[in-house]
Design a protein around this motif. Structure first.
Motif: not given
Length: 117
Positions: A80, A84-85, A88, A90, A97, A99, A101, A105-106
């Motif tokens: 993180g 994410y974003g 590219t 997954d 999945e 994502r 930020k 989060d991780s």
């Protein structure tokens, strides 16, 4: 600059050999982590180019390469640091999945990276 661009996959043996030896093939849900088609670019540089890495439960992997190959960038995507974003591809962790930020989060998901810097 060298980029990390090849697939990183665990070694596999021929399924027929496994079956004849009485060993069941592992299913895709046996992966604890899947990073699929990760591409990360910085201005003027593609640091990661379609990198795929699969890690089965209980396996240990080492990511090796020359300076500038993208090892740290891949781990920063996973944790993180690069949210994410900004890349590219997954990230699938424990079948879900992800994502991320921010790093927290991780960490909440159970992924912690100890950076060398």
């Amino acid at each position: 600059m060298t980029t990390l661009s090849s697939e990183i996959l665990p070694p596999t043996s021929d399924e027929s050999d496994e079956q004849s030896a009485g060993v069941e093939s592992m299913r895709s849900d046996d992966y604890i982590l899947r990073m699929m088609h990760i591409t990360k670019e910085f201005p003027g540089v593609r640091a990661l180019d379609d990198v795929t890495m699969n890690v089965r439960r209980g396996d240990i992997h080492a990511i090796c390469g020359e300076n500038g190959a993208g090892k740290s960038t891949l781990m920063k995507v996973l944790s993180g640091v690069h949210p994410y974003g900004t890349y590219t591809g997954d990230i699938i962790y424990n079948g879900q999945e992800m994502r991320f930020k921010v790093i927290k989060d991780s960490e909440k998901a159970g992924i912690v990276i100890i950076h060398q810097e």
